[in-house]
Design an enzyme around this catalytic site. Sequence first.
Site, PDB file in Angstrom:
ATOM      1  N   LYS A  42       0.786  -1.225  -0.009  1.00 36.14           N
ATOM      2  CA  LYS A  42      -0.083  -0.094  -0.028  1.00 36.14           C
ATOM      3  C   LYS A  42       0.794   1.271  -0.100  1.00 36.14           C
ATOM      4  CE  LYS A  42      -0.557  -0.118   4.975  1.00 36.14           C
ATOM      5  NZ  LYS A  42      -1.169  -0.089   6.149  1.00 36.14           N
ATOM      6  N   TYR A 282      14.152  32.577   0.991  1.00 37.22           N
ATOM      7  CA  TYR A 282      13.205  33.330   1.183  1.00 37.22           C
ATOM      8  C   TYR A 282      13.204  33.753   2.725  1.00 37.22           C
ATOM      9  CZ  TYR A 282      10.618  31.730  -2.844  1.00 37.22           C
ATOM     10  OH  TYR A 282      10.360  31.417  -3.979  1.00 37.22           O
TER      11      TYR A 282
END
Length: 390
Positions: A42, A282
């Site tokens: 999964k 940033y």
Amino acid sequence: MQELPDGIPTSRLEISAKAYRQNIRYIRSEIGPKPTISAVVKGNAYGHGIAQMVEIAERAGIRHFSTFSSDEAWLVKRHSTRASEIMILGMLYDSELPDLIQAGISFYVFDFDRLQKAIQVSQDLGIAAKIHVELETGFHRTGFDWEDRAQLASLLQEAKDYVILEGLCTHYAGAESVSNYVRVKNQIAVYYDFKNFLSENNLFFNRYHTACSAATLIFPETIMDMVRIGIAGYGFWPTKETFFAKLKDLPKANKNPLKRLITWKSHVMSVKKVEMGEFVGYGNSFMALKNMLLAIVPVGYGHGYSRLLSNSGLVLIGGKHCQVVGTVTMNAIAVDVSHVKDVQIADEVVMIGKQKGKEITVASFSESTQQVNYELLTRLPRDIPRRIID
């Protein structure tokens, strides 16, 4: 029309078949020769890639796979070359039941709605559905409640000609943590109460299975006929607690028998000088306290490299640990290479794996970001190329 090239990706994953074989040998040594190992794939095989892991697992002798959903099950079916069994643990749509039953794909039933629909479709097709009856033992997500036992037994008895009782199963609520010890023990007891009740009503199953990776390693009484091996198959202990619980039983010569399959690599995109007092990236989360040399690596949170690793993540360049400086952006990170000799554009960068005797583990990511191994791995985008190595 001229076909355009695909382009070269910014990073790649290497998946070790040799490491997987080692992990399966260790798990087999723990469970003995008889129980089936179901490889849980999964979450895109915990980020490793379903196509790649089906090939690797089948080469290692695995013939049973567990998926969460029907789309994953069909992927396994598409890539299997050994007619392996496939089991769906969770989501499927009613409209898919005919195709799933005809393909021989088994699936969990955990409520009367799905069970009755499966019986009806099996009657219409004249093909018995392979079902795994999931029991609610204390996880409180899916499964038939103890109060449902009489109705469940009656319905299964009536439907004996239309369903194959492939498995009787449950899921444990945190077998990897000692804090859940009593809860898991109680779940085991409830499971056996259910099993005995159904047996007394002449309902027997081809496989009894309850164990995930952690339960397999910590609670040997949960091993039964099959174990559902997820994270351990990929080379990770479910938690540090699981490892410490097994430590005394591990041979002195091999205190870590689980080997990581995955290596994540990129390259230096650019090299940049930054002077003392300048901010990097940033905002103002990082200011250079000295003259620095930075390597820009074309991997960011858009590729699964978490923003939580801003100013804390590590990569390997030139066999040295190099720290991420500034904020992790969507497509790039800056790392301090001031201490690395002669860094060049296109030099190899390792985000997970080894380089010149040094290593960055998935666990090191978890410690930096509070992510568990499972979360980091399954967030690796599907479009990062995955290559099998031996």
